[in-house]
Design a protein around this motif. Structure first.
Motif, PDB file in Angstrom:
ATOM      1  N   SER A   1       0.838  -1.202   0.000  1.00 54.83           N
ATOM      2  CA  SER A   1       0.000   0.000   0.000  1.00 54.83           C
ATOM      3  C   SER A   1       0.872   1.251   0.000  1.00 54.83           C
ATOM      4  N   ASN A   2       0.388   2.294  -0.654  1.00 52.46           N
ATOM      5  CA  ASN A   2       1.088   3.587  -0.582  1.00 52.46           C
ATOM      6  C   ASN A   2       0.192   4.674   0.021  1.00 52.46           C
ATOM      7  N   VAL A   3      -0.791   4.236   0.846  1.00 46.78           N
ATOM      8  CA  VAL A   3      -1.634   5.185   1.584  1.00 46.78           C
ATOM      9  C   VAL A   3      -1.471   4.925   3.073  1.00 46.78           C
ATOM     10  N   ASP A   4      -1.826   5.924   3.887  1.00 45.65           N
ATOM     11  CA  ASP A   4      -1.609   5.806   5.333  1.00 45.65           C
ATOM     12  C   ASP A   4      -2.894   5.464   6.087  1.00 45.65           C
ATOM     13  N   TYR A   5      -3.815   4.798   5.412  1.00 42.16           N
ATOM     14  CA  TYR A   5      -5.038   4.327   6.072  1.00 42.16           C
ATOM     15  C   TYR A   5      -5.341   2.914   5.586  1.00 42.16           C
TER      16      TYR A   5
ATOM     17  N   LYS B   1      -2.784   6.353  -5.933  1.00 45.94           N
ATOM     18  CA  LYS B   1      -2.869   5.811  -4.580  1.00 45.94           C
ATOM     19  C   LYS B   1      -3.659   4.502  -4.572  1.00 45.94           C
ATOM     20  N   HIS B   2      -3.171   3.551  -3.778  1.00 49.79           N
ATOM     21  CA  HIS B   2      -3.799   2.224  -3.734  1.00 49.79           C
ATOM     22  C   HIS B   2      -3.458   1.542  -2.418  1.00 49.79           C
ATOM     23  N   GLY B   3      -4.260   0.563  -2.058  1.00 51.38           N
ATOM     24  CA  GLY B   3      -3.959  -0.286  -0.919  1.00 51.38           C
ATOM     25  C   GLY B   3      -3.025  -1.413  -1.332  1.00 51.38           C
ATOM     26  N   THR B   4      -2.847  -2.374  -0.444  1.00 56.02           N
ATOM     27  CA  THR B   4      -2.005  -3.534  -0.746  1.00 56.02           C
ATOM     28  C   THR B   4      -2.667  -4.373  -1.839  1.00 56.02           C
ATOM     29  N   ILE B   5      -1.861  -4.783  -2.788  1.00 54.60           N
ATOM     30  CA  ILE B   5      -2.339  -5.611  -3.894  1.00 54.60           C
ATOM     31  C   ILE B   5      -1.550  -6.910  -3.902  1.00 54.60           C
ATOM     32  N   ARG B   6      -2.266  -8.008  -4.056  1.00 54.94           N
ATOM     33  CA  ARG B   6      -1.627  -9.316  -4.188  1.00 54.94           C
ATOM     34  C   ARG B   6      -1.894  -9.858  -5.588  1.00 54.94           C
TER      35      ARG B   6
ATOM     36  N   ALA C   1      -9.054   2.182  -3.001  1.00 52.65           N
ATOM     37  CA  ALA C   1      -8.426   3.051  -1.995  1.00 52.65           C
ATOM     38  C   ALA C   1      -9.294   4.276  -1.708  1.00 52.65           C
ATOM     39  N   ILE C   2      -9.859   4.866  -2.740  1.00 52.95           N
ATOM     40  CA  ILE C   2     -10.726   6.037  -2.558  1.00 52.95           C
ATOM     41  C   ILE C   2     -11.950   5.675  -1.737  1.00 52.95           C
ATOM     42  N   GLN C   3     -12.530   4.505  -2.046  1.00 52.91           N
ATOM     43  CA  GLN C   3     -13.759   4.109  -1.375  1.00 52.91           C
ATOM     44  C   GLN C   3     -13.563   3.908   0.126  1.00 52.91           C
ATOM     45  N   TYR C   4     -12.358   3.509   0.515  1.00 54.59           N
ATOM     46  CA  TYR C   4     -12.111   3.219   1.930  1.00 54.59           C
ATOM     47  C   TYR C   4     -11.394   4.354   2.657  1.00 54.59           C
ATOM     48  N   LYS C   5     -11.236   5.488   1.977  1.00 52.27           N
ATOM     49  CA  LYS C   5     -10.609   6.614   2.637  1.00 52.27           C
ATOM     50  C   LYS C   5     -11.578   7.201   3.669  1.00 52.27           C
ATOM     51  N   ALA C   6     -11.090   7.472   4.829  1.00 52.98           N
ATOM     52  CA  ALA C   6     -11.951   7.974   5.919  1.00 52.98           C
ATOM     53  C   ALA C   6     -12.551   9.318   5.560  1.00 52.98           C
TER      54      ALA C   6
END
Length: 414
Positions: free
Chosen positions: A67-71, A166-171, A409-414
């Motif tokens: 991931s390259n975001v802090d959430y 920006k994105h979360g962890t991807i497998r 990532a956008i959808q889960y941003k606080a």
């Protein structure tokens, strides 16, 4: 912008490695040659900067893009298979690159008069003006599913080189033996660690699928008795004649060549026989679970009825379930389909949401706890000499993977 030349070169480097799987083999992978591409993919994942790159004793490959975001964002996976179908040879593939396709017949093989024609394959006309990769008419192409692998690796490379996305962890995961129904059998869902995933294993651009066939195999064995034909009256039992009766007793119009959309079928794909024994190999398919069970029961009852008529057990049948309709597992988490659909719209693709007339690793993985809809990889006419893939479709699939990662990532941003 993702380079067309880069996509072509990567894809061609994969398809020129023979990875045909073997349903008769008991090993995983089913053929030793699948390791050749598997090892290449491992090195390539490392070279582009993926982390936690691993390959296990059965050639299942996994890797991580952190991931390259802090959430917190749920980990999303992308999966493809690297084997090709044993239905048609995948050895010595000699791809042809057709620039700016003109909408006319494509001569695949002048010497053998093998032609890819829009008169028969109407989908070709969707890609007029685009770059097509075809076979030379003597092999399959391998877009099923090396196009998917090309797209996943290219998307990961693009995200690594463009950290502003920006994105979360991807497998990512690559599997052997999908074409013989075993692609998910030894897939370690817990190790993969994704909340959900997408198989990049569909056909034309825009396909988004979360329904598939329920599937079973059936092996029918008919025993005969061989006697010298000159002295055979009342003694010889020709298994091939009884096999013909079995075949003709099933509904003739409930076969692949007579069915479409949600219609199921019985498909006789192999016959081997002589007087002493004939073996019929069927696949049974239906989207509806009740109809699926009825089809299996029909074959079982036919076996019993014919044996009763013959007054001895000449026929035996073994039916094995292969995979089930993933719809049951996807519908409770439909947001994962919604994300893919919205991602398509945002990059200018018209979503084609429909049921798969087949199955993917995703159908089995969904029942193993990893919900896994299927997305287009771009190819057409899989498993034969007329297979082709538009390069522009592969580029769009690559962009789509990046957009799904970004939207999640956008959808889960606080």
């Amino acid at each position: 912008m993702i380079s067309k030349e880069h996509i072509i070169n990567r894809f061609v480097s994969y398809i020129t490695i023979d990875t045909e799987s073997d349903p008769e083999s008991l090993t995983t992978p089913s053929t030793e040659k699948q390791w050749n591409l598997a090892h290449k993919l491992v090195e390539e994942l490392k070279a582009i900067g993926m982390l936690d790159v691993s390959i296990d004793d059965n050639a299942y490959i996994m890797a991580t893009l952190p991931s390259n975001v802090d959430y917190d964002v749920p980990t999303v996976g992308f999966i493809s298979h690297f084997d090709t179908s044993p239905d048609f040879t995948g050895a010595h593939i000699n791809p042809q690159i057709i620039e700016k396709y003109n909408g006319k017949d494509i001569i695949l093989n002048q010497e053998k008069n093998i032609i890819l024609s829009p008169d028969y394959f109407e989908d070709l006309l969707q890609y007029k003006g685009q770059t097509l990769i075809t076979t030379d008419g003597t092999t399959l192409l391998g877009a099923d599913d090396k196009a998917g692998i090309c797209e996943i690796i290219s998307a990961m490379e693009y995200l690594i080189n463009h950290p502003e996305i920006k994105h979360g962890t991807i497998r990512v995961g690559f599997t052997p033996d999908e074409e013989i129904g075993r692609g998910a059998h030894k897939f370690n869902v817990e190790k993969f660690g994704a909340a959900w995933a997408y198989t990049m294993d569909g056909s034309q651009i825009g396909e988004l699928e979360y329904e598939n066939f329920n599937a079973a195999s059936a092996v029918v064995k008919i025993k005969g008795r061989s006697v010298h034909p000159g002295y055979a009256k009342g003694k010889l039992v020709n298994s091939m004649y009884f096999a013909t009766e079995f075949i003709n007793s099933l509904p003739r119009l409930e076969t692949p060549e007579h069915t479409e959309e949600y219609q199921g079928f019985f498909h006789l794909h192999t016959i081997k026989g002589d007087v002493e024994e004939t073996v019929l190999q069927y696949i049974i398919r239906d989207h509806d679970k009740g109809h699926f069970e009825a089809r299996k029961e029909m074959m079982q009852k036919l076996t019993e009825e014919l044996n009763s008529q013959y007054e001895e057990d000449i026929i035996s049948i073994e039916i094995k379930d292969q995979y089930y309709n993933m719809q049951e597992k996807i519908e409770p988490v439909m947001h994962i389909v919604d994300i893919a659909e919205e991602a398509m719209k945002q990059i200018g693709i018209t979503p084609l949401i429909k049921a798969i007339r087949g199955g993917t690793d995703g159908s089995q993985l969904s029942y193993m706890g990893l919900p896994c809809p299927n997305i287009f990889a771009g190819g057409h006419n899989f498993h034969g000499r007329y297979e082709y893939v538009p390069v522009e479709s592969m580029i769009k699939a690559t962009e789509l993977i990046c957009k799904i990662a970004e939207l999640t990532a956008i959808q889960y941003k606080a």
